[in-house]
Write a protein that holds these residues in place. Structure first.
Motif, PDB file in Angstrom:
ATOM      1  N   LEU A  82       0.858  -1.185   0.000  1.00  0.00           N
ATOM      2  CA  LEU A  82       0.000   0.000   0.000  1.00  0.00           C
ATOM      3  C   LEU A  82       0.893   1.233   0.000  1.00  0.00           C
ATOM      4  N   GLY A  83       0.793   2.044  -1.053  1.00  0.00           N
ATOM      5  CA  GLY A  83       1.522   3.300  -1.116  1.00  0.00           C
ATOM      6  C   GLY A  83       0.573   4.447  -0.831  1.00  0.00           C
ATOM      7  N   VAL A  84       0.828   5.222   0.225  1.00  0.00           N
ATOM      8  CA  VAL A  84      -0.096   6.258   0.690  1.00  0.00           C
ATOM      9  C   VAL A  84       0.503   7.636   0.411  1.00  0.00           C
ATOM     10  N   LEU A  85      -0.209   8.430  -0.377  1.00  0.00           N
ATOM     11  CA  LEU A  85       0.229   9.780  -0.714  1.00  0.00           C
ATOM     12  C   LEU A  85      -0.779  10.776  -0.162  1.00  0.00           C
ATOM     13  N   GLU A  86      -0.286  11.723   0.634  1.00  0.00           N
ATOM     14  CA  GLU A  86      -1.152  12.704   1.285  1.00  0.00           C
ATOM     15  C   GLU A  86      -1.081  14.026   0.523  1.00  0.00           C
ATOM     16  N   SER A  87      -2.219  14.465   0.030  1.00  0.00           N
ATOM     17  CA  SER A  87      -2.280  15.669  -0.806  1.00  0.00           C
ATOM     18  C   SER A  87      -2.364  16.933   0.043  1.00  0.00           C
ATOM     19  N   GLU A  88      -1.655  17.961  -0.420  1.00  0.00           N
ATOM     20  CA  GLU A  88      -1.651  19.248   0.277  1.00  0.00           C
ATOM     21  C   GLU A  88      -2.897  20.060  -0.032  1.00  0.00           C
ATOM     22  N   VAL A  89      -3.598  19.685  -1.105  1.00  0.00           N
ATOM     23  CA  VAL A  89      -4.805  20.398  -1.522  1.00  0.00           C
ATOM     24  C   VAL A  89      -5.934  19.397  -1.690  1.00  0.00           C
ATOM     25  N   PRO A  90      -7.190  19.854  -1.684  1.00  0.00           N
ATOM     26  CA  PRO A  90      -8.310  18.936  -1.929  1.00  0.00           C
ATOM     27  C   PRO A  90      -8.141  18.224  -3.269  1.00  0.00           C
ATOM     28  N   ILE A  91      -8.537  16.959  -3.315  1.00  0.00           N
ATOM     29  CA  ILE A  91      -8.303  16.139  -4.500  1.00  0.00           C
ATOM     30  C   ILE A  91      -9.385  16.358  -5.549  1.00  0.00           C
ATOM     31  N   ASP A  92      -8.940  16.698  -6.753  1.00  0.00           N
ATOM     32  CA  ASP A  92      -9.805  16.760  -7.934  1.00  0.00           C
ATOM     33  C   ASP A  92      -9.480  15.528  -8.776  1.00  0.00           C
ATOM     34  N   ASP A  93     -10.406  14.583  -8.846  1.00  0.00           N
ATOM     35  CA  ASP A  93     -10.122  13.319  -9.527  1.00  0.00           C
ATOM     36  C   ASP A  93     -10.563  13.292 -10.981  1.00  0.00           C
ATOM     37  N   SER A  94     -10.825  14.451 -11.566  1.00  0.00           N
ATOM     38  CA  SER A  94     -11.309  14.497 -12.948  1.00  0.00           C
ATOM     39  C   SER A  94     -10.268  14.010 -13.949  1.00  0.00           C
ATOM     40  N   GLN A  95      -8.964  14.075 -13.583  1.00  0.00           N
ATOM     41  CA  GLN A  95      -7.911  13.649 -14.504  1.00  0.00           C
ATOM     42  C   GLN A  95      -7.392  12.248 -14.206  1.00  0.00           C
ATOM     43  N   THR A  96      -8.062  11.530 -13.327  1.00  0.00           N
ATOM     44  CA  THR A  96      -7.558  10.224 -12.903  1.00  0.00           C
ATOM     45  C   THR A  96      -7.416   9.246 -14.052  1.00  0.00           C
ATOM     46  N   VAL A  97      -8.463   9.083 -14.842  1.00  0.00           N
ATOM     47  CA  VAL A  97      -8.436   8.091 -15.935  1.00  0.00           C
ATOM     48  C   VAL A  97      -7.360   8.407 -16.964  1.00  0.00           C
ATOM     49  N   PRO A  98      -7.298   9.638 -17.514  1.00  0.00           N
ATOM     50  CA  PRO A  98      -6.230   9.907 -18.492  1.00  0.00           C
ATOM     51  C   PRO A  98      -4.826   9.776 -17.904  1.00  0.00           C
ATOM     52  N   LEU A  99      -4.646  10.139 -16.635  1.00  0.00           N
ATOM     53  CA  LEU A  99      -3.325  10.007 -16.024  1.00  0.00           C
ATOM     54  C   LEU A  99      -2.927   8.540 -15.894  1.00  0.00           C
ATOM     55  N   LEU A 100      -3.843   7.711 -15.463  1.00  0.00           N
ATOM     56  CA  LEU A 100      -3.542   6.283 -15.373  1.00  0.00           C
ATOM     57  C   LEU A 100      -3.286   5.692 -16.754  1.00  0.00           C
ATOM     58  N   GLN A 101      -4.103   6.108 -17.714  1.00  0.00           N
ATOM     59  CA  GLN A 101      -3.981   5.580 -19.072  1.00  0.00           C
ATOM     60  C   GLN A 101      -2.666   5.994 -19.735  1.00  0.00           C
ATOM     61  N   ASN A 102      -2.289   7.238 -19.549  1.00  0.00           N
ATOM     62  CA  ASN A 102      -1.134   7.771 -20.276  1.00  0.00           C
ATOM     63  C   ASN A 102       0.188   7.689 -19.512  1.00  0.00           C
TER      64      ASN A 102
END
Length: 478
Positions: free
Chosen positions: A30-50
């Motif tokens: 399990l790799g846990v990354l803590e974001s400094e800002v609220p998470i906007d997941d709108s780019q999740t699919v293209p980021l995973l894909q590309n």
């Protein structure tokens, strides 16, 4: 697992990958990354894909068996929506950020032991959009250990990230300089040391074999030996230390950073034992310290890691383990906790300078060839079962990471197991520990058996351990 025609097979599963996906072991990271800002997941699919999927074909492959029953990786079409999980927590009744800390802890405890479906690639991304005391949102990558070890997966993660301060610059890693020590790899004086190396190797290998097969650690406040495996759960917590403080103690004692961290952990474990049961601080307890066997400096590019000819930084699982005895807590060592560091340094140096570790690797390979991967996995399982804890570490970048304009303020990892086969953490060990360096901090995470180990008290004991070691180190002349 399904069976496929030979021409459809892409890549054989490595021996270690087979051990980690057996009826005896099923291991996740399990790799846990803590974001400094609220998470906007709108780019999740293209980021995973590309970015994520192209890193390695294993991220878009499933594990199958060929006509001979051998495990292989088979490339498949990835349905990303099946791999992305966005949990919904109950609404809090106040703005207290600690409310969601509890929900996150419970969620992490649940996914740590959940089984990943075998009919799709062995990874998931969990996006927690709720704020906690540590972050405005949390990303959790769950990956099967058969995909690669911490070194491989950390290199893959860095290839998906950018520096938050300057995207055009590469990441740098903390200095890995350490005191010069004798090594069996040095040709000078090798033959003179050969008799000593031989007897040391026999002693260390024999002890490791007996620990793996016959000699169990004592039952203690960190090793329950409970038999109700199916009802046992784990919970995850962590503590953060200053890397500069660790380096200061390292310099004064003339040891490595890993020696200092091992000493801090061992002393903290004994302090916890003493708090629970005074007599348990002098019991036989052993830690399995995992080592990266790659003889390299720093992470390589993904292209270098997946290039098969570059064995020094190859992708996959390249690690070994050392049995290290946790020193007993005596009155003199309580007064001078630096002795825990010195003993850790002495013990690990002695083991590294023997041939016990490669011999253990040869033993596992021989078991695999003669009796199959299940026999080798069973040996590893008994190794875990007979010890009290496992410690592994990964080096992270000095600079802050960012993904999709989300600065990452905190980063740690944990190793977990699947209950559908055998929950290796809660059945075999009540305590597992990981160490991660990032942005000048050391994050020690620990998975503990729920309702057996008091995680808040354990955390306090680790903090007290470092404080006492720091104060003892101040008394050493520069």
């Amino acid at each position: 697992m399904e069976r496929f025609h030979e021409e459809e097979i892409e890549e054989p599963v490595s021996p270690t990958g087979q051990y980690l996906t057996s009826s005896s072991l099923s291991v996740y990271i399990l790799g846990v990354l803590e974001s400094e800002v609220p998470i906007d997941d709108s780019q999740t699919v293209p980021l995973l894909q590309n970015l994520f999927l192209p890193i390695n074909s294993r991220f878009s492959s499933i594990m199958i068996r060929d006509k001979n029953g051998e495990k292989k990786w088979k490339k498949v079409e990835v349905k990303l929506e099946d791999h992305i999980k966005v949990p919904t927590f109950p609404n809090g009744k106040s703005s207290n950020l600690f409310l969601y800390d509890e929900y996150l802890d419970e969620y992490m405890s649940t996914i740590a032991v959940e089984h990943l479906p075998q009919n799709r690639p062995l990874w998931e991304l969990h996006i927690i959009k709720y704020p906690t005391s540590n972050a405005k949102g949390t990303l959790v990558f769950k990956l099967h250990h058969a995909l690669g070890d911490g070194f491989s997966l950390m290199g893959a993660l860095l290839s998906c990230m950018q520096r938050a301060d300057n995207t055009s610059l590469p990441f740098t890693l903390p200095s890995s300089q350490r005191p010069k020590a004798s090594s069996i790899s040095n040709t000078k004086g090798f033959f003179k040391k050969l008799p000593s190396i031989f007897f040391q190797t026999i002693s260390e290998f024999g002890w490791s074999f007996l620990k793996s097969k016959l000699i169990e650690d004592d039952q203690t406040p960190i090793r329950s030996c409970a038999e109700d495996f199916k009802t046992r759960q784990m919970t995850i917590s962590d503590v953060t230390f200053s890397l500069d403080l660790i380096k200061d103690v390292k310099s004064k004692l003339g040891v490595s950073i890993n020696d200092v961290l091992a000493g801090v952990i061992f002393f903290g474990i004994r302090l916890y034992m003493q708090e629970i049961n005074l007599k348990s601080s002098q019991t036989q307890s052993t830690a399995l310290v995992l080592l990266n066997t790659r003889n390299i400096e720093g992470y390589k590019s993904v292209k270098e890691m997946i290039e098969k000819t570059n064995s020094r930084s190859a992708w996959g699982n390249q690690y070994a383990f050392l049995h290290v005895s946790i020193p007993e807590l005596s009155d003199s060592k309580y007064a001078n906790p630096l002795e825990f560091i010195r003993e850790a340094h002495k013990d690990m140096t002695k083991k590294k300078n023997s041939l016990a570790t490669p011999l253990t690797g040869m033993l596992l390979d021989m078991l695999r060839k003669l009796r199959g991967p299940e026999a080798a996995a069973s040996y590893l399982r008994s190794t875990l079962r007979n010890s009290s804890t496992t410690i592994s570490n990964i080096i992270g970048p000095v600079e802050q990471m960012a993904v999709a304009n989300h600065p990452i303020k905190g980063f740690y990892f944990m190793v977990a197991g699947s209950p559908e086969i055998i929950n290796i953490l809660t059945e075999l060990q009540s305590l597992t520990m990981t160490i991660m360096s990032y942005m000048g901090k050391i994050r020690i995470a620990f998975g503990v058996e729920k309702n057996f180990i008091d995680k808040q008290l354990f955390k306090s004991c680790l903090e007290n351990s470092l404080e006492m070691i720091k104060e003892a180190a101040k008394k050493i002349s520069a």
